[in-house]
Each structure stands twice: as structure tokens, then as C-alpha cells.
Design an enzyme around this catalytic site. Structure first.
Site, PDB file in Angstrom:
ATOM      1  N   LYS A 178     -28.416 -64.648 -20.127  1.00  0.00           N
ATOM      2  CA  LYS A 178     -29.053 -63.509 -20.789  1.00  0.00           C
ATOM      3  C   LYS A 178     -28.030 -62.379 -20.877  1.00  0.00           C
ATOM      4  O   LYS A 178     -27.148 -62.278 -20.010  1.00  0.00           O
ATOM      5  CB  LYS A 178     -30.274 -63.027 -19.977  1.00  0.00           C
ATOM      6  CG  LYS A 178     -31.291 -62.300 -20.814  1.00  0.00           C
ATOM      7  CD  LYS A 178     -32.170 -63.290 -21.571  1.00  0.00           C
ATOM      8  CE  LYS A 178     -33.266 -62.673 -22.350  1.00  0.00           C
ATOM      9  NZ  LYS A 178     -34.179 -63.696 -22.880  1.00  0.00           N
TER      10      LYS A 178
ATOM     11  N   GLY B 237     -51.100 -58.465 -29.223  1.00  0.00           N
ATOM     12  CA  GLY B 237     -49.748 -58.351 -29.796  1.00  0.00           C
ATOM     13  C   GLY B 237     -49.741 -59.045 -31.136  1.00  0.00           C
ATOM     14  O   GLY B 237     -50.132 -60.206 -31.246  1.00  0.00           O
TER      15      GLY B 237
ATOM     16  N   GLY C 214     -46.962 -59.108 -33.318  1.00  0.00           N
ATOM     17  CA  GLY C 214     -45.580 -59.116 -33.810  1.00  0.00           C
ATOM     18  C   GLY C 214     -45.201 -60.533 -34.186  1.00  0.00           C
ATOM     19  O   GLY C 214     -46.052 -61.339 -34.579  1.00  0.00           O
ATOM     20  N   ASN C 215     -43.930 -60.840 -34.028  1.00  0.00           N
ATOM     21  CA  ASN C 215     -43.453 -62.173 -34.433  1.00  0.00           C
ATOM     22  C   ASN C 215     -44.250 -63.280 -33.761  1.00  0.00           C
ATOM     23  O   ASN C 215     -44.747 -64.201 -34.414  1.00  0.00           O
ATOM     24  CB  ASN C 215     -41.958 -62.289 -34.100  1.00  0.00           C
ATOM     25  CG  ASN C 215     -41.443 -63.691 -34.341  1.00  0.00           C
ATOM     26  OD1 ASN C 215     -41.545 -64.565 -33.470  1.00  0.00           O
ATOM     27  ND2 ASN C 215     -40.927 -63.941 -35.524  1.00  0.00           N
TER      28      ASN C 215
ATOM     29  N   GLY D 257     -47.218 -63.148 -31.782  1.00  0.00           N
ATOM     30  CA  GLY D 257     -48.677 -63.077 -31.906  1.00  0.00           C
ATOM     31  C   GLY D 257     -49.157 -63.400 -33.307  1.00  0.00           C
ATOM     32  O   GLY D 257     -50.145 -64.110 -33.491  1.00  0.00           O
ATOM     33  N   TYR D 258     -48.442 -62.894 -34.313  1.00  0.00           N
ATOM     34  CA  TYR D 258     -48.862 -63.131 -35.691  1.00  0.00           C
ATOM     35  C   TYR D 258     -48.837 -64.626 -36.024  1.00  0.00           C
ATOM     36  O   TYR D 258     -49.828 -65.185 -36.507  1.00  0.00           O
ATOM     37  CB  TYR D 258     -47.963 -62.356 -36.673  1.00  0.00           C
ATOM     38  CG  TYR D 258     -48.157 -62.840 -38.086  1.00  0.00           C
ATOM     39  CD1 TYR D 258     -49.325 -62.557 -38.785  1.00  0.00           C
ATOM     40  CD2 TYR D 258     -47.192 -63.639 -38.717  1.00  0.00           C
ATOM     41  CE1 TYR D 258     -49.541 -63.037 -40.062  1.00  0.00           C
ATOM     42  CE2 TYR D 258     -47.399 -64.129 -39.997  1.00  0.00           C
ATOM     43  CZ  TYR D 258     -48.574 -63.816 -40.664  1.00  0.00           C
ATOM     44  OH  TYR D 258     -48.785 -64.315 -41.927  1.00  0.00           O
TER      45      TYR D 258
HETATM   46  P1  NAD Z   1     -42.477 -58.013 -31.493  1.00  0.00           P
HETATM   47  O1  NAD Z   1     -41.738 -56.769 -31.206  1.00  0.00           O
HETATM   48  O2  NAD Z   1     -42.283 -58.697 -32.801  1.00  0.00           O
HETATM   49  O3  NAD Z   1     -44.051 -57.770 -31.351  1.00  0.00           O
HETATM   50  C1  NAD Z   1     -44.641 -57.156 -30.237  1.00  0.00           C
HETATM   51  C2  NAD Z   1     -46.073 -56.816 -30.603  1.00  0.00           C
HETATM   52  O4  NAD Z   1     -46.719 -56.297 -29.452  1.00  0.00           O
HETATM   53  C3  NAD Z   1     -46.217 -55.760 -31.693  1.00  0.00           C
HETATM   54  O5  NAD Z   1     -47.266 -56.120 -32.548  1.00  0.00           O
HETATM   55  C4  NAD Z   1     -46.594 -54.504 -30.926  1.00  0.00           C
HETATM   56  O6  NAD Z   1     -47.395 -53.614 -31.693  1.00  0.00           O
HETATM   57  C5  NAD Z   1     -47.418 -55.139 -29.823  1.00  0.00           C
HETATM   58  N1  NAD Z   1     -47.594 -54.270 -28.679  1.00  0.00           N
HETATM   59  C6  NAD Z   1     -46.720 -53.419 -28.098  1.00  0.00           C
HETATM   60  N2  NAD Z   1     -47.322 -52.788 -27.082  1.00  0.00           N
HETATM   61  C7  NAD Z   1     -48.574 -53.241 -27.016  1.00  0.00           C
HETATM   62  C8  NAD Z   1     -49.694 -52.974 -26.188  1.00  0.00           C
HETATM   63  N3  NAD Z   1     -49.628 -52.072 -25.218  1.00  0.00           N
HETATM   64  N4  NAD Z   1     -50.831 -53.681 -26.391  1.00  0.00           N
HETATM   65  C9  NAD Z   1     -50.917 -54.582 -27.386  1.00  0.00           C
HETATM   66  N5  NAD Z   1     -49.917 -54.863 -28.197  1.00  0.00           N
HETATM   67  C10 NAD Z   1     -48.761 -54.202 -28.022  1.00  0.00           C
HETATM   68  O7  NAD Z   1     -42.126 -58.997 -30.289  1.00  0.00           O
HETATM   69  P2  NAD Z   1     -42.254 -60.568 -30.260  1.00  0.00           P
HETATM   70  O8  NAD Z   1     -40.969 -61.165 -30.701  1.00  0.00           O
HETATM   71  O9  NAD Z   1     -43.511 -60.977 -30.912  1.00  0.00           O
HETATM   72  O10 NAD Z   1     -42.335 -60.830 -28.686  1.00  0.00           O
HETATM   73  C11 NAD Z   1     -43.541 -60.636 -27.967  1.00  0.00           C
HETATM   74  C12 NAD Z   1     -43.374 -61.186 -26.564  1.00  0.00           C
HETATM   75  O11 NAD Z   1     -43.004 -62.557 -26.639  1.00  0.00           O
HETATM   76  C13 NAD Z   1     -42.284 -60.531 -25.715  1.00  0.00           C
HETATM   77  O12 NAD Z   1     -42.725 -60.584 -24.367  1.00  0.00           O
HETATM   78  C14 NAD Z   1     -41.104 -61.441 -25.879  1.00  0.00           C
HETATM   79  O13 NAD Z   1     -40.207 -61.341 -24.792  1.00  0.00           O
HETATM   80  C15 NAD Z   1     -41.810 -62.788 -25.894  1.00  0.00           C
HETATM   81  N6  NAD Z   1     -41.039 -63.857 -26.504  1.00  0.00           N
HETATM   82  C16 NAD Z   1     -40.645 -63.767 -27.809  1.00  0.00           C
HETATM   83  C17 NAD Z   1     -39.949 -64.830 -28.357  1.00  0.00           C
HETATM   84  C18 NAD Z   1     -39.551 -64.810 -29.819  1.00  0.00           C
HETATM   85  O14 NAD Z   1     -39.046 -65.840 -30.303  1.00  0.00           O
HETATM   86  N7  NAD Z   1     -39.762 -63.721 -30.539  1.00  0.00           N
HETATM   87  C19 NAD Z   1     -39.626 -65.964 -27.595  1.00  0.00           C
HETATM   88  C20 NAD Z   1     -40.057 -66.010 -26.263  1.00  0.00           C
HETATM   89  C21 NAD Z   1     -40.766 -64.946 -25.731  1.00  0.00           C
END
Ligand code: NAD
Length: 464
Positions: free
Chosen positions: A100, A254, A256-257, A259-260
Site C-alpha cells: 500500500k 454509500g 459511489g463506485n 455502492g452504485y
Molecule cells: P467513492 O468515493 O466512490 O464513494 C463513497 C460513497 O460513500 C459516496 O457516495 C459518498 O457520498 C458516500 N459516503 C461518504 N460518507 C458517507 C456517510 N457518512 N454515510 C453514507 N455514505 C457516505 O468510494 P468507493 O470507491 O465506492 O469506495 C467505498 C469503500 O469501498 C471504501 O471503503 C473503499 O476503501 C472500499 N473499496 C473500494 C474499492 C474500489 O474498487 N473502489 C475496492 C475495495 C474497497
């Protein structure tokens, strides 16, 4: 965070009867790079940044893990995340170890040009300790394919300067004598092996199809496998949860990437996504009993138009204000759904709210959304919690497929990527489920045992 990651490893090592030297070996990173680098900011003045790259364990292959830009980045945090990447890669049966990286930086406080210079300077600082068969970084919090483009381009430029006859001494002198910014020299990336030094790249420089959706897609694949196994288990034990219908309604925290795509793909697979949230709040549809899902795509469009999720109760191709209500994020976590999917932040399910959680299944799509205490409490109550190291491993799995394509000079169709992902997620799930059944342990313990056993198999000399 580091304490918690190491705590699970210590517990697993104890259960497996490992020697103290083997345990210590698993706890300590193989290398911890902490460094400082200067970048000329837009005002012409240099600013000093602190960066990290932690290389935790390479028994299974090159270190793999993202680079985050965040003001809260610290050595402990990066070390914890690198440790968890070793576990996650082993859980997913990837030929990778864990790494990391990070920079102490709030990207919102710098200009685009400054961000590019910081990204490139970070790469110059780590260039000698990364490579396609050494350490393969990727995006993480606040980094993305655009930043990967800057990073891989800078890496290729450095390698050209070091090794390629394409940039001979004359060219180099001419570039330098004109005081040209070396960053602007763009080598033609002919060596796709070198492109494999980074994953999460844009498609035109060796990125793969299917990466954007991969984490959410992988999570839904795992959920489907779980529900099938639970249905069989419930039938055998004669409980009233007699079919997958017992695991149907979903709330996703959530949007974002992760959750959506989870929400969109889960609905396509027949789950009923009734509630979603972002940082500003949550919405829930009224049609729980009518077997309807929120339409994630329309919800996104509606949110873009209105500026918030509120009012975006989109189902059956329309958004209708009368079809739902708003909630707080805390209320979303406590909804009476079958499946709860925290996909935003860490520690959101904790000792304050664990007694109010009603879901039968929790899928940890975010990293560390359930605290240790809550995990123990809820699993004792019979809640099945799919641990993050398994649930969100679809992302790193498709990163591996990107690396693999670069190493072989191939370009796969999205269908091929998704088929391979399905195969790999099935394999990962089966190994963890079987272990949990065989040893009557929760999925997190099972995941750590499987991972540590796989790592130790390649480190046999530490087994005594
Ligand atoms: P992102 O930034 O695209 O989305 C995060 C989402 O969480 C946004 O919709 C934001 O509005 C929402 N959010 C922020 N604070 C919040 C709260 N208090 N309550 C509810 N929603 C809230 O991030 P992502 O890429 O979707 O990543 C989300 C999680 O998944 C993180 O923990 C990340 O480490 C983990 N993750 C992501 C990936 C990946 O490929 N993107 C891979 C493994 C783990």
C-alpha cells in the site's frame, strides 16, 4: 487500525498453532518506505510532501495495493492497509502479496497541475522499488485512472531514461540544455510489461474493461453464492428461512463506485434494493412488499439533477416523490432488510448501533465497516457477515486480470473479464465457506485462516 489487523492475524496464528517467529514474520512488513519529496507549486515555491510505500509480504508474488492521497495518511495506516492486502490477495488466490502507498495530502487543496506534479514526484521516489514483478500499485482513496496515467507515464519515462536507446545521451543533453521539463518527454510505451507496473489505468494505456464495475460486481457474485449456500443450509436445518427469498431485500450505504454498481447489479440479479445513501442522507422506497427495486441508474441521474438523493425514488423507469421517504444514514443501517451493504466508510457498525441492526446478512463492501466488537456480537446473534477481504476482492481480482493482460500483451473483451472474475470469485468463496463449515467458524476467521495457510505454504521455513 493496525492493531485491529494485527489482532486478527495473531488470533489466527494462535489457532493455527504457529511459532512466534512465524507469527512475527506475518505481522512485520518486509519493507517500509517513508520518504519526503519536494514539488514546485503553482506559486513557484517548493513544498515538501511525505509519502509511503509499505511492502508487507511477497511470499505469493509481487506486492499489490493502491496509493491513497489523504491528509490522514500515516505510516500505521498504510502498514495496516498493506497487511490487509496480503490477506485479501491470498483470499482471492491471486499470485500477489500485499502493499500500500500514500501521500499526506488533501487533493482538494491543490490545483490539477500541482496534483500531476505531486503524482509524478511520488513515482520518482518509489520507482526503484516497484515494477511488474516487484510491486504493482493501483488507485485508492482520492486517486483514479487519470492519476494512474500520470504515474505510469512518469514511470515509463524514467525507465526510458535509464535503459532505452530511444533516449540517447545526445537527446538527453538536448532536452536538458533547453531546460525542457523532462516530465513532458513522453516515451512511446512499447513494453506492455512495464505498463503492468500499475493497474487501474485508462483503457488506452493498458487498462482493462470491467475494472470500474469490478468491486461491486464481485460483491454481488459473492452474495449470490452465499444466498445459495444459506438456502441449502436453512432447508437442511428446517428453519423457516426456506429459500433464497428469505435473503432478498437490500440496503446499501454509500452510493459511489462500489455502492452504485453493487446496487445496480444486485437488482439485475433479482435482489430487491430498497434503500441507498450517500454522505448527505438516505432514501428508502415504499414498495418493499411489492418486490420492486430502486433503479440505481435513474437514481444517479435524478441525484445529478437535484443535487441530492432526496426525492429520487426511482422505480420502473420513473422517479416519483410519493414513492418513498428520506432517512438518516444511521436509520438506513437499522432498516429491517435481509441484507445490509455498508459500502462507504469504516467502523459504521459499532458498539453504539450493533444492537439495532436487523439484517440477517451483512456484506462488508467498504474496508472495515464493522468493528471487531460488533462483528463478534452480531455473528454470535447469527448474523452472517461477509468480511471485506472477501466481499470487495473483485476489484483487486480484475486488477490482476489487467496486469495479466499487460504481461501477456493481450486485450480481453469485457465478457471474458467478467467470466474470469466469476470463476475466481466462486473459487474464493468456496474455499472460505468450506473452511467456515468444516471448522465451525465465522467467515472472517475462515478467510484469515485460508489466507495465512496459503501464505505460509510459500514460506515453509517459518512453519517450525
Ligand atoms: P467513492 O468515493 O466512490 O464513494 C463513497 C460513497 O460513500 C459516496 O457516495 C459518498 O457520498 C458516500 N459516503 C461518504 N460518507 C458517507 C456517510 N457518512 N454515510 C453514507 N455514505 C457516505 O468510494 P468507493 O470507491 O465506492 O469506495 C467505498 C469503500 O469501498 C471504501 O471503503 C473503499 O476503501 C472500499 N473499496 C473500494 C474499492 C474500489 O474498487 N473502489 C475496492 C475495495 C474497497
Amino acid at each position: 487500525m493496525l492493531e485491529s489487523a494485527q489482532g486478527v492475524i495473531k488470533k489466527t496464528a494462535k489457532d493455527l498453532g504457529l511459532s512466534s517467529s512465524a507469527t512475527e514474520r506475518l505481522l512485520q512488513p518486509e519493507a517500509l518506505h517513508e520518504f519526503h519529496f519536494s514539488v514546485i507549486m503553482d506559486d513557484g515555491k517548493p513544498r515538501l510532501f511525505t509519502g509511503y510505500r509499505v511492502q508487507h509480504n511477497s511470499a505469493l508474488g509481487p506486492y499489490k495495493g493502491g496509493i491513497r492521497f489523504h491528509p490522514g495518511v500515516s505510516r500505521e495506516e498504510v502498514q495496516a492497509l498493506a497487511t490487509l492486502m496480503s490477506i485479501k490477495c491470498a483470499v482471492a488466490a491471486l499470485p500477489y502479496g500485499g502493499g500500500k502507498g500514500g501521500v499526506v495530502l488533501d487533493p482538494k487543496t491543490v490545483s490539477e497541475a500541482e496534483l500531476e506534479r505531486i503524482s509524478k514526484a511520488y513515482v520518482r521516489a518509489i520507482a526503484n522499488v516497484i515494477g511488474p514483478e516487484i510491486d504493482v500499485p493501483a488507485p485508492d482513496v482520492n486517486t483514479n485512472p487519470k492519476i494512474m496515467r500520470w504515474m505510469v507515464t512518469e514511470y515509463l519515462r524514467l525507465k526510458s531514461v535509464q535503459t532505452s536507446p530511444r533516449l540517447d545521451r545526445g537527446q538527453l543533453q538536448s532536452v536538458q540544455s533547453k531546460k525542457t521539463d523532462l516530465n513532458r518527454f513522453q516515451p512511446v510505451p512499447t513494453d506492455s510489461n512495464l505498463l503492468a507496473t500499475f493497474t487501474g489505468k485508462p483503457l488506452d494505456i493498458g487498462g482493462t474493461l470491467g475494472r470500474t464495475e469490478a468491486t461491486g460486481r464481485g460483491g454481488v457474485m459473492i452474495l449470490k453464492s452465499l444466498v445459495q449456500r444459506l438456502a441449502v443450509r436453512d432447508q437442511r436445518s428446517g428453519t423457516d428461512r426456506q429459500s433464497p427469498v428469505a435473503y432478498k431485500t437490500v440496503a446499501v450505504q454509500g452510493f459511489g463506485n462500489v455502492g452504485y454498481f453493487f446496487a445496480e447489479l444486485a437488482a439485475k440479479e433479482g435482489f430487491q434494493v430498497i434503500a441507498v445513501s450517500d454522505s448527505k442522507g438516505a432514501i428508502v422506497g415504499n414498495d418493499m412488499e411489492k418486490n420492486k427495486s430502486l433503479d440505481a441508474k435513474l437514481v444517479v441521474e435524478c441525484k445529478a439533477e437535484k443535487g441530492s438523493l432526496s426525492g429520487c425514488y426511482c422505480m420502473d423507469g420513473v422517479c416519483d416523490i410519493k414513492k418513498g421517504r428520506t432517512l438518516t444514514n444511521d436509520e438506513l443501517l437499522e432498516l429491517p432488510v435481509d441484507i445490509l451493504v455498508p459500502a462507504a466508510l469504516e467502523n459504521v457498525i459499532n458498539k453504539e448501533n450493533m444492537q439495532s441492526i436487523k439484517a440477517k446478512v451483512i456484506v462488508e463492501m467498504a474496508n472495515g465497516p464493522v468493528t471487531e466488537e460488533a462483528y463478534e456480537y452480531l455473528t454470535k446473534k447469527g448474523v452472517i457477515i461477509v468480511p471485506d477481504v472477501l466481499a470487495n476482492s473483485g476489484g483487486v481480482t480484475v486488477s490482476y486480470l489487467e496486469w495479466y493482460q499487460n504481461m501477456k500483451g493481450e486485450k480481453w473483451s469485457e465478457e471474458k473479464v467478467n467470466t474470469k472474475l466469476q470463476e475466481m470469485m466462486d473459487g474464493a468463496f468456496d474455499a472460505i465457506w468450506d473452511k467456515s463449515v468444516k471448522k465451525n467458524m465465522n467467515l472472517k476467521q475462515a478467510a484469515f485462516e485460508v489466507a495465512i495457510e496459503r501464505i505460509l505454504k510459500k514460506m515453509v521455513y517459518y512453519m517450525s
